[in-house]
Structure formats: C-alpha cells, structure tokens
Design an enzyme around this catalytic site. Structure first.
Site, PDB file in Angstrom:
ATOM      1  CG  HIS A  40      -2.005  -0.926   1.269  1.00  8.77           C
ATOM      2  ND1 HIS A  40      -1.814  -2.282   1.455  1.00  8.77           N
ATOM      3  CD2 HIS A  40      -3.350  -0.741   1.143  1.00  8.77           C
ATOM      4  CE1 HIS A  40      -2.996  -2.892   1.444  1.00  8.77           C
ATOM      5  NE2 HIS A  40      -3.937  -1.978   1.255  1.00  8.77           N
TER       6      HIS A  40
ATOM      7  CG  ASN B 283       4.375  -4.455   2.562  1.00 11.60           C
ATOM      8  OD1 ASN B 283       3.971  -3.317   2.760  1.00 11.60           O
ATOM      9  ND2 ASN B 283       3.559  -5.491   2.431  1.00 11.60           N
TER      10      ASN B 283
END
Length: 296
Positions: free
Chosen positions: A145, A177
């Site tokens: 994201h 991440n």
C-alpha cells in the site's frame, strides 16, 4: 460491446475530471486560495456517477482539504474519499499518493475488519494499463500500500478503498513491507494522533546504481503479464501541523529490499530536494521551506 462502452464512458468522464482538476489547480495557483467547488456532476475513481449536489460538494471539499498544499503533478489523477493519487499507466503503479490524517481519522474502530478486504482493479483505467492480482501471484512481492490501510480504519468503506490496485506497488515482503515500511507507517499514525493535521505523500522511485562497467544504470524487475514495475526505492514525505499550528517536515527514502531491524528510521531521512530531483515532482508547493519550524 456493452462493457467496452462502459469502459469508454468511465475513461471519458475521468478525462473530463482531470481537465476540471487542472483548471481548478490553475485557479488555485492564481488566487492563492482553496477554490469553492460548484460543479454538479462528477465521476470519482470508484466509477460512481452522481448528480447529488450535497454529496459532490462534500467530496470535493474533502479533495481540496487533502490537496490543500498543492498537487505534485496532474497525470491521471484519481480521488478517493480519504486519499488522492496520480497513476503511472506505463508502470502500472502510482506516481504518488497523498493522504490527510487527523486524530479523529486514525481512531480505532472495532467494527472495521481488514481481513475482509480484497485487492481489486481500478476500472477507471483502460484494461491495457491496469495491474491485476494475477500479476502479483507467485511474483515473490507483496502488494504494498502507498496509502496505508492502517491509516484508514475509521470505517470499512475507507479501508476497502486502499486496496484498489492503483494504490499498490510491488514491495519486498519480509524485511520491508511487513517491517521497515510498516514501522514508518506506524510512526505516521502516532504523529497523527498527537497533532492537528498530518499530510503524507508516498511514492516509488527508480534510482541508478553503478554497474560493473563503472556506468550508472537504472535496472528494475517487472512482474506479471502486464509488466508491473518493481521500484528500487520508496519515499514518504510527512508534513505535520502541530496543535499550535506550527509546521514540521520529514522526508524518508527507503530501498525496496530487506532492511535489518536494527537500522533506525532516522537513518533513512533525506532532504526534500533529493526526492524532488529523483522523482521529477514538487511536493507541498504552497508551503515554502521557511514556513517549517524543523526539517527532518
């Protein structure tokens, strides 16, 4: 044939929205104020067409709030209820994603369930230029994201919108991440809880590296049938407005690779100019550097 007509209609409407944003942005620069929005029909990134004046005005006021300090660029801009992005059709990832957080927006909501959210294609773009879930399958990369899901847990609708693939880029999973980048996102939320406003712009970079021949090369992997580009680095620029209305700037640049846990976040701080030169973008243009109490 019908689906092609629908795609064309959404594309034309999105194009018109881009023209409208461009016009409003020019007006903003000319007048040095946030314009009042008075259009009565719009197509937003989720493809919903509405002629409800109150809904449109509320949405557009929210967009103007998020983009209060300027658009980094105007390429393929799409607006969601809590973030705005610019999409790179060639690389099938965002150019940039901009969020606005407040203490209220990051409050915990026990009714929000991230596990029920699925990644989905952004159908406001032609199928030639979309990333798909199939591109990421077995690629070895996470769907990372840019507007963090954890920043938008105040409602199920808001967190769901962060799973649109135009908000996603390939990121190394463990070590990046799920760790270093996640730690930076948590740091942003902590700031949002204790300040009046926090504005965040996140995006990918493709930086050169010296090859065996001594020359600088930009090399990056692509994944899937749509050749989704894997960035070499990611940036996050944070503008914090304190409760005393003082402004602070922090800029971070991280390599898209496994980062050891013992490296502190401050080691990834970078002058704004470095990120602007590398990205070809200007961030928060309506806030000159002399307005900040502290830089990094």
């Amino acid at each position: 044939m019908f689906s092609r007509h629908i795609t064309a209609a959404v594309g034309i409407s999105s194009f018109c929205l881009g023209i409208w944003i461009d016009r409003k942005y020019r007006e903003l620069n000319a007048s040095h104020r946030i314009p009042g929005f008075k259009i009565f029909d719009a197509v937003y990134a989720d493809g919903i067409v509405t002629n409800n004046q109150e809904l449109i005005i509320n949405n557009e006021q929210r967009i103007s709030q998020i983009m209060k300090y300027g658009f980094p660029s105007l390429d393929n801009v799409r607006s969601y209820k809590n973030f705005v992005l610019s999409y790179d059709q060639r690389n099938r990832i965002p150019h940039w994603v901009l969020e606005h957080l407040t203490p209220e927006s990051v409050e915990y909501n026990p009714n929000v369930d991230r596990a029920s959210c699925d990644f989905y294609e952004d159908k406001s773009f032609h199928e030639f230029y979309r990333a798909t879930n199939k591109d990421y399958k077995n690629s070895g990369f996470d769907r990372g994201h840019l507007a963090a899901a954890g920043n938008h847990k105040s409602s199920q609708e808001l967190i769901k919108q962060t799973f649109v693939l135009s908000n996603i880029a390939p990121q190394v999973g463990k070590g990046f991440n799920r760790d270093a980048w996640n730690n930076l996102e948590k740091y942003v939320r902590k700031k949002a809880k204790h300040n009046k406003n926090v504005y965040i712009c996140s995006g990918p970079l493709f930086l050169p590296k010296k090859g065996d021949d001594g020359k600088l090369w930009i090399k990056y992997q692509v994944i899937g049938d749509n050749h989704v580009a894997v960035p070499t680095h990611f940036y996050k620029i944070i503008v914090t407005e304190s409760t005393e209305s003082k402004f602070y700037l922090e800029c971070y640049l991280m390599p898209n690779q496994v980062i050891p846990d013992d490296i502190p976040l401050k080691d990834f701080q970078m002058p704004l100019e470095v990120i602007e030169r590398a990205s070809g973008l200007q961030f928060f243009k309506r806030l000159t550097l002399d307005k900040f109490i502290q830089l990094n």
